[in-house]
Scaffold this active site. Structure first.
Site, PDB file in Angstrom:
ATOM      1  N   ARG A  74       0.690  -1.099  -0.061  1.00  0.00           N
ATOM      2  CA  ARG A  74      -0.045   0.202   0.149  1.00  0.00           C
ATOM      3  C   ARG A  74       1.055   1.270   0.087  1.00  0.00           C
ATOM      4  O   ARG A  74       1.903   1.440   0.764  1.00  0.00           O
ATOM      5  CB  ARG A  74      -0.733   0.008   1.359  1.00  0.00           C
ATOM      6  CG  ARG A  74      -2.034   1.032   1.303  1.00  0.00           C
ATOM      7  CD  ARG A  74      -2.951   0.831   2.431  1.00  0.00           C
ATOM      8  NE  ARG A  74      -3.405  -0.339   2.413  1.00  0.00           N
ATOM      9  CZ  ARG A  74      -3.878  -1.015   3.478  1.00  0.00           C
ATOM     10  NH1 ARG A  74      -3.652  -0.789   4.719  1.00  0.00           N
ATOM     11  NH2 ARG A  74      -4.751  -2.196   3.211  1.00  0.00           N
ATOM     12  N   ARG A 143      -2.441   5.937   9.741  1.00  0.00           N
ATOM     13  CA  ARG A 143      -2.144   5.418   8.373  1.00  0.00           C
ATOM     14  C   ARG A 143      -2.299   6.953   7.578  1.00  0.00           C
ATOM     15  O   ARG A 143      -2.212   7.958   8.037  1.00  0.00           O
ATOM     16  CB  ARG A 143      -3.592   4.729   8.217  1.00  0.00           C
ATOM     17  CG  ARG A 143      -3.492   3.303   9.077  1.00  0.00           C
ATOM     18  CD  ARG A 143      -2.625   2.469   8.800  1.00  0.00           C
ATOM     19  NE  ARG A 143      -2.812   1.001   9.576  1.00  0.00           N
ATOM     20  CZ  ARG A 143      -3.457   0.050   9.438  1.00  0.00           C
ATOM     21  NH1 ARG A 143      -4.326   0.367   8.103  1.00  0.00           N
ATOM     22  NH2 ARG A 143      -3.465  -1.107  10.094  1.00  0.00           N
ATOM     23  N   LYS A 207      -4.443   0.346  15.010  1.00  0.00           N
ATOM     24  CA  LYS A 207      -4.200   1.439  13.764  1.00  0.00           C
ATOM     25  C   LYS A 207      -5.116   2.734  14.224  1.00  0.00           C
ATOM     26  O   LYS A 207      -5.988   2.513  14.966  1.00  0.00           O
ATOM     27  CB  LYS A 207      -4.822   0.927  12.321  1.00  0.00           C
ATOM     28  CG  LYS A 207      -6.310   0.460  12.636  1.00  0.00           C
ATOM     29  CD  LYS A 207      -6.529  -0.330  11.218  1.00  0.00           C
ATOM     30  CE  LYS A 207      -8.122  -0.932  11.524  1.00  0.00           C
ATOM     31  NZ  LYS A 207      -8.372  -1.758  10.254  1.00  0.00           N
ATOM     32  N   LYS A 209      -6.811   6.173  12.391  1.00  0.00           N
ATOM     33  CA  LYS A 209      -7.246   7.020  11.068  1.00  0.00           C
ATOM     34  C   LYS A 209      -7.542   8.340  11.331  1.00  0.00           C
ATOM     35  O   LYS A 209      -8.355   8.622  12.116  1.00  0.00           O
ATOM     36  CB  LYS A 209      -8.086   6.118  10.449  1.00  0.00           C
ATOM     37  CG  LYS A 209      -7.897   4.755  10.096  1.00  0.00           C
ATOM     38  CD  LYS A 209      -9.040   4.051   9.671  1.00  0.00           C
ATOM     39  CE  LYS A 209      -8.415   2.495   9.281  1.00  0.00           C
ATOM     40  NZ  LYS A 209      -9.674   1.666   8.581  1.00  0.00           N
ATOM     41  N   CYS A 428     -14.818  -3.604  -0.813  1.00  0.00           N
ATOM     42  CA  CYS A 428     -13.457  -3.916  -0.185  1.00  0.00           C
ATOM     43  C   CYS A 428     -12.844  -4.886  -1.182  1.00  0.00           C
ATOM     44  O   CYS A 428     -13.537  -5.550  -1.946  1.00  0.00           O
ATOM     45  CB  CYS A 428     -13.261  -4.240   1.356  1.00  0.00           C
ATOM     46  SG  CYS A 428     -14.272  -5.914   1.474  1.00  0.00           S
ATOM     47  N   CYS A 434      -7.621 -11.262   0.508  1.00  0.00           N
ATOM     48  CA  CYS A 434      -7.740 -10.982   1.916  1.00  0.00           C
ATOM     49  C   CYS A 434      -7.841 -12.241   2.673  1.00  0.00           C
ATOM     50  O   CYS A 434      -9.034 -12.925   2.368  1.00  0.00           O
ATOM     51  CB  CYS A 434      -8.860  -9.933   2.008  1.00  0.00           C
ATOM     52  SG  CYS A 434      -9.061  -9.465   3.890  1.00  0.00           S
ATOM     53  N   CYS A 473     -16.146  -9.024   5.116  1.00  0.00           N
ATOM     54  CA  CYS A 473     -16.048  -9.596   6.574  1.00  0.00           C
ATOM     55  C   CYS A 473     -16.403  -8.067   7.415  1.00  0.00           C
ATOM     56  O   CYS A 473     -16.732  -7.116   6.920  1.00  0.00           O
ATOM     57  CB  CYS A 473     -14.845  -9.875   7.312  1.00  0.00           C
ATOM     58  SG  CYS A 473     -13.552  -8.493   7.281  1.00  0.00           S
ATOM     59  N   CYS A 477     -13.757  -2.193   6.145  1.00  0.00           N
ATOM     60  CA  CYS A 477     -12.885  -1.572   5.365  1.00  0.00           C
ATOM     61  C   CYS A 477     -13.520  -0.618   4.424  1.00  0.00           C
ATOM     62  O   CYS A 477     -13.169   0.670   3.985  1.00  0.00           O
ATOM     63  CB  CYS A 477     -11.948  -2.390   4.743  1.00  0.00           C
ATOM     64  SG  CYS A 477     -10.717  -3.255   5.940  1.00  0.00           S
TER      65      CYS A 477
END
Length: 573
Positions: A74, A143, A207, A209, A428, A434, A473, A477
């Site tokens: 990424r 991120r 994480k 954001k 996603c 994934c 899931c 995301c």
């Protein structure tokens, strides 16, 4: 009472010597296409995930072969703005090292798939040579910082973009490990130690954001992020930013302690204070976030556990000054503006639709080739949107005819001549790469929308924007829990269906039906869409209609952007 045991990832970070681990040794071991489990966790901080092609698992297992390992990389693109040369280099790397496609993510980043271990170091090195990087694109750190790519208000956007880039730079990890491992930087002496003034040796619990938004567009979905800054503009100048904390989408099926949460707007700061505020909020999460349970480690739970008022008081304490009261603002939507737009300076911007954010060539639509040719001639920039679309931005009046000719030649000109439902979709990656996906997303949502388009055409809703999002899931995301129609994978070809999110991303949706077979979704939604077409009030959005009509209960009272009410629907999800 004894203290709780730290989560396993905390030990990995402590032992890693500031994210080094044994990554260098693992890259040199070509007897396997994988990395050690500890190094897989550390690689995320460097911007890459180990994956495998799940479509091939059964066949390879049958022949007693290892999984088809590869890596996702990424690229951070702060604010989502890239130069034409960076686009060309991204395109080249996709061909030379990846699977020949570029994924535009929901966080305004570039993503590659299918990079084998022997090409991993060279790929990251060449990304850096293009004046981009992958550090902190993943991992327990801040991120990629997002920014509203508003093509109408260029002067305000420029100010907001600068803030997003300043935040990104300030919160970038300081460890020299990234340069040592990927760029052959000089290694520090063993007697020396790196220093992380913001993160410390164990970085964040999970994480983090951050987004920057320019009202009236909420296309970066500020209420779904840990920390956001809402620009308050007066006469073309940003006078400051409202500060929102504690948003997040991820949950776990069957775990009542996990849930999506909307951010609380707690105060206002001046432009000069933004970076300081961002740093101190990150430090609060560093100091008070849960490091014992990773499912409870996101900042949204820290805010919930202590309360928004406590967060504000602690933030004022860390800052040494107080935030001002929240200023008034209005969000009207969270979608993109397709086609040509002229800004206040007379520059032009063309927003194109990129289904699922996947830039590739097909036999009947050479989109990737077209964008490559446009990049060779374009003198402005490219802007990635949070809805996985692309803006060919800052086109001068003199250059517009040439760009229009290329758009026509490669079939891009009509990319946005789709239904409002398709243009408002996000998916996603999910299968096959994934490892967390329970169901399809990117590969299935276009087919589902095609089926639903039969209904919306019949109901006269072709041009109506209804936000529709799918994830494989419940990690969220694609931010499905704030869409008007949301699908969250439960198992192969089965989804939980959510309805009633706010059209401007200001309200959580709610579980409507659980564990629905993919083939039954159109039949489930068609009566609701037909009823919406016949019974809606003037200007009423689909998410508001399904609440008014009793299909689901509201998750927020009065549409108040500043409050947060958790929905008990997620406990049963």
């Amino acid at each position: 009472m004894s203290e709780k045991k730290l989560a396993a990832n905390e030990g990995i970070k402590i032992r890693s010597n500031y994210l080094r681990g044994t990554i260098t040794e693992g890259l040199a071991d070509l007897s396997t296409g994988s990395m050690s489990e500890d190094d897989q966790q550390l690689l995320k901080f460097h911007g890459t995930y180990q994956q495998d092609d799940r479509d091939l698992r059964a066949g390879r297992r049958k022949h007693r072969l290892d999984k088809a390992y590869s890596f996702m990389i990424r690229i951070r693109v702060p604010g989502g703005v890239a130069t034409p040369q960076q686009w060309l280099e991204t395109d080249r790397i996709a061909t030379q090292f990846a699977n020949g496609t570029i994924k535009l993510t929901t966080r305004q980043a570039f993503q590659f798939h299918g990079i084998i271990k022997s090409n991993l170091k060279r790929s990251i090195a060449e990304i850096n040579q293009a004046a981009m990087d992958t550090i902190a694109a993943c991992g327990d750190v801040n991120r990629n910082v997002m920014c509203n790519p508003n093509p109408y208000l260029s002067s305000v956007h420029a100010q907001a973009l600068k803030i997003a880039q300043d935040i990104s730079t300030h919160l970038t990890p300081q460890t020299k490990a990234y340069h040592e491992i990927w760029l052959d930087g000089e290694k520090i002496e063993s007697s020396e130690e790196d220093h992380e003034p913001i993160y410390g040796k164990t970085y964040l619990p999970r994480k983090f954001k951050i987004t920057v938004a320019v009202p009236p567009s909420n296309d970066v979905d500020i209420f779904a992020n840990c920390l956001s800054f809402i620009a308050i503009a007066e006469e073309g100048q940003v006078v400051g930013y409202n500060v929102a904390v504690g948003g997040g989408m991820g949950s776990t099926h069957g775990d009542e302690a996990t849930y999506p949460r909307l951010a609380d707007v707690i105060g206002f700061c001046t432009p000069e204070q933004v970076v300081d505020v961002a740093e101190k909020v990150v430090m609060i999460q560093r100091d008070f976030g849960d490091r014992t349970n990773r499912k409870h480690a996101r900042f949204k739970y820290t805010v919930d556990d202590h309360g928004a008022d406590w967060i504000l008081a602690k933030l004022n304490e860390y800052l040494g000054y107080e935030l001002q009261p929240v200023r008034e603002y209005v969000f009207t939507d969270n979608g993109d503006r397709f086609g040509w737009v002229e800004d206040e300076r007379g520059q032009f911007h063309y927003t194109m639709f990129v289904e699922g954010g996947r830039v590739l060539d097909t036999d009947d639509y050479p989109m990737r080739t077209g964008l490559r040719e446009i990049a060779k001639h374009h003198q402005g920039d490219f802007r990635l949107t949070a809805n996985q679309n692309l803006i060919i931005a800052n086109v001068s009046p003199e250059s517009r005819p040439e760009i229009e000719k290329l758009l026509e030649q490669y079939g891009i000109k009509g990319s946005h001549l789709r239904s409002g439902l398709r243009l408002s979709s996000i998916a996603c990656v999910a299968l096959p790469t994934c490892g967390l996906a329970l169901a399809e997303s990117e590969r299935y949502l276009p087919k589902l929308i095609t089926n639903l388009e039969e209904t919306i055409e019949d109901a006269g809703l072709r041009h109506d924007s209804i936000t529709i999002r799918m994830t494989g899931c419940p990690n969220g995301c694609g931010r499905p829990f704030i869409s008007e129609i949301g699908f969250v994978g439960r198992g192969p070809e089965r989804y939980n269906v959510y309805l009633g999110g706010g059209h401007a991303g200001q309200r959580l949706n709610k579980l409507y039906r659980q564990d629905v077979a993919a083939g039954e979704i159109q039949q489930l939604l068609s009566p609701i869409l037909h009823r919406y077409a016949k019974e809606r009030n003037e200007g009423e959005h689909f998410g508001d209609f399904v609440i008014r009509s009793g299909y689901v209960a509201a998750t927020k009272q009065g549409g108040d952007f500043h409050s947060n009410i958790k929905s008990d629907a997620y406990a049963s999800a």
